[in-house]
Design a protein around this motif. Structure first.
Motif, mmCIF file in Angstrom:
data_model
loop_
_atom_site.group_PDB
_atom_site.id
_atom_site.type_symbol
_atom_site.label_atom_id
_atom_site.label_comp_id
_atom_site.label_asym_id
_atom_site.label_seq_id
_atom_site.Cartn_x
_atom_site.Cartn_y
_atom_site.Cartn_z
ATOM 1 N N LYS A 23 0.840 -1.202 0.000
ATOM 2 C CA LYS A 23 0.000 0.000 0.000
ATOM 3 C C LYS A 23 0.872 1.248 0.000
ATOM 4 O O LYS A 23 1.946 1.256 0.583
ATOM 5 N N THR A 24 0.364 2.282 -0.617
ATOM 6 C CA THR A 24 1.085 3.553 -0.618
ATOM 7 C C THR A 24 0.818 4.290 0.691
ATOM 8 O O THR A 24 -0.127 3.974 1.419
ATOM 9 N N HIS A 25 1.649 5.277 0.955
ATOM 10 C CA HIS A 25 1.491 6.139 2.121
ATOM 11 C C HIS A 25 0.077 6.745 2.138
ATOM 12 O O HIS A 25 -0.605 6.748 3.170
ATOM 13 N N GLU A 26 -0.378 7.216 0.996
ATOM 14 C CA GLU A 26 -1.692 7.844 0.883
ATOM 15 C C GLU A 26 -2.816 6.851 1.162
ATOM 16 O O GLU A 26 -3.812 7.184 1.809
ATOM 17 N N GLU A 27 -2.678 5.620 0.674
ATOM 18 C CA GLU A 27 -3.708 4.601 0.907
ATOM 19 C C GLU A 27 -3.813 4.263 2.394
ATOM 20 O O GLU A 27 -4.917 4.097 2.925
ATOM 21 N N LEU A 29 -2.940 6.244 4.971
ATOM 22 C CA LEU A 29 -3.528 7.395 5.672
ATOM 23 C C LEU A 29 -5.029 7.504 5.397
ATOM 24 O O LEU A 29 -5.803 7.849 6.295
ATOM 25 N N SER A 30 -5.447 7.181 4.195
ATOM 26 C CA SER A 30 -6.862 7.197 3.850
ATOM 27 C C SER A 30 -7.638 6.177 4.686
ATOM 28 O O SER A 30 -8.726 6.465 5.186
ATOM 29 N N SER A 31 -7.061 4.981 4.860
ATOM 30 C CA SER A 31 -7.702 3.951 5.688
ATOM 31 C C SER A 31 -7.846 4.419 7.128
ATOM 32 O O SER A 31 -8.881 4.192 7.763
ATOM 33 N N ARG A 33 -8.131 7.503 8.215
ATOM 34 C CA ARG A 33 -9.214 8.502 8.258
ATOM 35 C C ARG A 33 -10.587 7.833 8.174
ATOM 36 O O ARG A 33 -11.516 8.190 8.902
ATOM 37 N N TYR A 54 1.379 4.247 12.676
ATOM 38 C CA TYR A 54 1.932 4.187 11.332
ATOM 39 C C TYR A 54 2.937 5.310 11.116
ATOM 40 O O TYR A 54 2.679 6.458 11.428
ATOM 41 N N PRO A 56 6.001 6.154 7.917
ATOM 42 C CA PRO A 56 6.749 5.660 6.756
ATOM 43 C C PRO A 56 8.143 5.171 7.145
ATOM 44 O O PRO A 56 8.722 4.330 6.469
#
Length: 121
Positions: A23-27, A29-31, A33, A54, A56
């Motif tokens: 998973k990417t950093h953005e994915e 963080l989205s989870s 949220r 979490y 990086p």
């Protein structure tokens, strides 16, 4: 609705265990949220604090060191939330087992059709 009891005068500290491999950093963080928004409704409280487990930087740590750090954070949780396919990843399995044997209240949440729902209490 749910049987999770907590002192509504203070923030409920929530530990989130989720598969991160691939998973990417953005994915990720989205989870985080999404889970926070879900818990606000599920627990009927806006006083929820996601424990910052979490980072990086963890990707550069030895897996066992990162797992040890996450278990230390789990020790401070009022609730542990296990997301999606947690039961197929070693770290998440160990975190779940730890929560269970040390009696940390926990739930499993799965995303279905874009919505989160509790699948195990």
């Amino acid at each position: 609705m749910n049987n999770i009891l907590f002192d509504r005068k203070k923030a409920m500290k929530v530990f989130l265990s989720q598969p991160m491999r691939g998973k990417t950093h953005e994915e990720i963080l989205s989870s985080i949220r999404e889970v926070q928004e879900f818990l606000t409704k599920y627990l009927d409280s806006t006083n929820i604090e996601i424990i910052e487990s979490y980072s990086p930087k963890n990707k550069s740590k030895e897996p066992l060191v990162a797992l040890g750090d996450s278990i230390k954070m789990l020790a401070n949780a009022d609730l542990a939330v296990f997301l999606d396919d947690w039961n197929q990843y070693r770290g998440c399995i160990i975190e779940h087992h730890t929560a269970k044997i040390y009696e940390v209240p926990h739930i499993s949440v799965r995303s279905e059709n874009g919505l989160l729902k509790v699948v195990e209490k």
